[in-house]
Design an enzyme around this catalytic site. Structure first.
Site, PDB file in Angstrom:
ATOM      1  N   GLU A 113     -34.542  39.883  16.156  1.00 20.78           N
ATOM      2  CA  GLU A 113     -33.543  39.755  17.226  1.00 20.78           C
ATOM      3  C   GLU A 113     -33.671  38.381  17.891  1.00 20.78           C
ATOM      4  O   GLU A 113     -32.676  37.696  18.130  1.00 20.78           O
ATOM      5  CB  GLU A 113     -33.729  40.862  18.268  1.00 20.78           C
ATOM      6  CG  GLU A 113     -33.314  42.226  17.755  1.00 20.78           C
ATOM      7  CD  GLU A 113     -33.668  43.376  18.680  1.00 20.78           C
ATOM      8  OE1 GLU A 113     -33.031  44.427  18.558  1.00 20.78           O
ATOM      9  OE2 GLU A 113     -34.575  43.243  19.501  1.00 20.78           O
TER      10      GLU A 113
ATOM     11  N   GLY B 156     -28.287  45.120  22.531  1.00 21.24           N
ATOM     12  CA  GLY B 156     -28.733  45.860  23.706  1.00 21.24           C
ATOM     13  C   GLY B 156     -29.999  45.260  24.283  1.00 21.24           C
ATOM     14  O   GLY B 156     -30.482  44.215  23.829  1.00 21.24           O
TER      15      GLY B 156
ATOM     16  N   GLY C 267     -37.040  45.091  22.211  1.00 20.62           N
ATOM     17  CA  GLY C 267     -38.024  45.410  21.174  1.00 20.62           C
ATOM     18  C   GLY C 267     -38.635  46.790  21.269  1.00 20.62           C
ATOM     19  O   GLY C 267     -39.525  47.107  20.493  1.00 20.62           O
TER      20      GLY C 267
ATOM     21  N   GLY D   8     -37.172  49.136  20.271  1.00 21.90           N
ATOM     22  CA  GLY D   8     -36.758  49.633  18.951  1.00 21.90           C
ATOM     23  C   GLY D   8     -37.515  48.942  17.822  1.00 21.90           C
ATOM     24  O   GLY D   8     -37.312  49.256  16.647  1.00 21.90           O
TER      25      GLY D   8
ATOM     26  N   LYS E 182     -30.716  50.201  32.691  1.00 21.87           N
ATOM     27  CA  LYS E 182     -31.585  49.129  32.174  1.00 21.87           C
ATOM     28  C   LYS E 182     -31.823  48.010  33.197  1.00 21.87           C
ATOM     29  O   LYS E 182     -32.606  47.101  32.940  1.00 21.87           O
ATOM     30  CB  LYS E 182     -30.964  48.520  30.908  1.00 21.87           C
ATOM     31  CG  LYS E 182     -30.649  49.528  29.802  1.00 21.87           C
ATOM     32  CD  LYS E 182     -31.907  50.108  29.230  1.00 21.87           C
ATOM     33  CE  LYS E 182     -31.680  51.037  28.056  1.00 21.87           C
ATOM     34  NZ  LYS E 182     -31.117  50.451  26.871  1.00 21.87           N
TER      35      LYS E 182
ATOM     36  N   SER F 244     -29.486  51.837  19.860  1.00 16.21           N
ATOM     37  CA  SER F 244     -28.396  52.809  19.986  1.00 16.21           C
ATOM     38  C   SER F 244     -27.146  52.210  20.631  1.00 16.21           C
ATOM     39  O   SER F 244     -26.034  52.660  20.363  1.00 16.21           O
ATOM     40  CB  SER F 244     -28.873  54.022  20.782  1.00 16.21           C
ATOM     41  OG  SER F 244     -29.410  53.619  22.025  1.00 16.21           O
TER      42      SER F 244
ATOM     43  N   ASP G 200     -33.783  46.540  26.757  1.00 15.14           N
ATOM     44  CA  ASP G 200     -34.538  47.615  27.417  1.00 15.14           C
ATOM     45  C   ASP G 200     -34.623  47.398  28.921  1.00 15.14           C
ATOM     46  O   ASP G 200     -34.702  48.348  29.683  1.00 15.14           O
ATOM     47  CB  ASP G 200     -35.948  47.689  26.822  1.00 15.14           C
ATOM     48  CG  ASP G 200     -35.895  47.938  25.331  1.00 15.14           C
ATOM     49  OD1 ASP G 200     -35.329  48.965  24.938  1.00 15.14           O
ATOM     50  OD2 ASP G 200     -36.363  47.084  24.564  1.00 15.14           O
TER      51      ASP G 200
HETATM   52  O1  LIG Z   1     -34.460  45.569  21.445  1.00 10.64           O
HETATM   53  C1  LIG Z   1     -34.008  46.522  20.869  1.00 10.64           C
HETATM   54  C2  LIG Z   1     -34.497  46.975  19.547  1.00 10.64           C
HETATM   55  O2  LIG Z   1     -35.593  46.216  19.113  1.00 10.64           O
HETATM   56  C3  LIG Z   1     -32.891  47.279  21.493  1.00 10.64           C
HETATM   57  O3  LIG Z   1     -31.825  46.438  21.707  1.00 10.64           O
HETATM   58  C4  LIG Z   1     -33.359  47.835  22.776  1.00 10.64           C
HETATM   59  O4  LIG Z   1     -34.524  48.616  22.516  1.00 10.64           O
HETATM   60  C5  LIG Z   1     -32.298  48.708  23.444  1.00 10.64           C
HETATM   61  O5  LIG Z   1     -32.098  49.834  22.689  1.00 10.64           O
HETATM   62  P1  LIG Z   1     -31.056  50.952  23.063  1.00 10.64           P
HETATM   63  O6  LIG Z   1     -29.707  50.317  23.016  1.00 10.64           O
HETATM   64  O7  LIG Z   1     -31.255  51.999  22.007  1.00 10.64           O
HETATM   65  O8  LIG Z   1     -31.399  51.450  24.432  1.00 10.64           O
END
Ligand SMILES: O=C(CO)[C@H](O)[C@H](O)COP(=O)(O)O
Length: 273
Positions: free
Chosen positions: A144, A123, A136, A138, A162, A67, A125
């Site tokens: 990535e 981004g 990851g 996501g 984060k 996101s 986590d």
């Molecule tokens: O690693 C990722 C996806 O695989 C994203 O970058 C991570 O989960 C952060 O997501 P968000 O910006 O929605 O908080």
């Protein structure tokens, strides 16, 4: 999580407020300005837009997933459309980002054609004090990591929720992509690596029936949860990658070159020493 930006009322505004409370039937004064509340989504957008300020025409760009990264991809599309950026080539880190970028008209390619990328924006986590990451949640950690290890600069964009003291410190998942074959066996082997850290693994599922989540690469994801700090990250990474059945894990150690954090005190930018 909503956070308040600092806001200070002028003394004349404060006085008006008090007078209004004290005088019965006093005419209504102009509304008192309220503190600006920025949502987590708005903070993500602020971090993303700041990162795009570092993009220059002619760059090959790693396009992140999630996101926060979505805001950066939208912005790149916007600047290309308005002509403020030219000759950008995007390397998407997931099928979802590929689709988003394509719809925005961003010219796309892949690592086969562009094995060296000028800059990636993505981004995360979790971010620890050394700028190590968990990525990851996501589900796109493998692509990535492939794209971001091929990038000369890797800008990480997050809101301040984060930031963690240590990797695993959010108590949320540290994902590991594995082959589907005998996934329970691999899950148990992963847990056994980190018994001292109180590690529990769960197969990621989706939908009402709890079907295994399948990554863009046709693999499963095991989410690892830690009760305690796992200690030496490089040793942990090596141990995970030595297990047959593991494809990749979501710890991005010593990869980020710039960190952009949007929070209640504004935006901070930190470059890796
Ligand atoms: O690693 C990722 C996806 O695989 C994203 O970058 C991570 O989960 C952060 O997501 P968000 O910006 O929605 O908080």
């Amino acid at each position: 999580m909503a956070v308040a930006h600092p806001h200070y009322l002028k003394s004349s505004e404060k006085r008006k407020d008090i007078e209004q409370l004290m005088v019965p039937n006093a005419p209504l004064a102009a509304p008192i300005p309220q503190p600006t509340i920025l949502s987590q989504e708005e903070l993500k957008k602020i971090a993303a837009f700041k990162a795009v300020e570092f993009v220059r025409s002619g760059m090959v760009l790693g396009l992140g997933t999630g996101s926060t990264a979505k805001h950066a991809v939208d912005r790149i599309g916007e600047l290309l459309k308005s002509g403020q950026l030219k000759n950008i080539v995007g390397i998407p880190t997931s099928m979802k980002t590929h689709e988003q970028a394509m719809n925005l008209g961003i010219p796309l390619s892949d690592l086969n054609c562009h094995p060296i990328i000028d800059m990636a924006i993505d981004g995360a986590d979790e971010v620890d004090p050394e700028m190590n990451l968990v990525k990851g949640r996501g589900g796109s950690l493998l692509r990535e990591k492939m794209v971001e290890t091929a990038s000369k600069k890797f800008i990480v964009i997050v809101d301040e929720t984060k930031l963690v003291d240590y990797i695993g410190g959010s108590r949320l998942a540290m994902p590991v992509e594995i082959v589907p074959f005998c996934w329970k066996f691999t899950l148990q082997r992963l847990e056994m690596l980190f018994t001292d850290a109180g590690c529990v693994g769960r197969l990621r599922t989706e939908g009402e029936r709890g079907a295994p989540y399948v990554s863009d690469n046709g693999n499963y994801i095991i989410d690892l949860y830690f009760d305690r700090d796992m200690g030496d990250l490089k040793a942990a990474s090596d141990a995970i990658l030595r297990l047959a059945g593991v494809v990749e894990h979501g710890m991005f150690i010593d990869m980020a070159t710039t960190l952009i954090v949007a929070g209640k005190n504004g935006v901070t930018i930190r470059n890796k020493d």
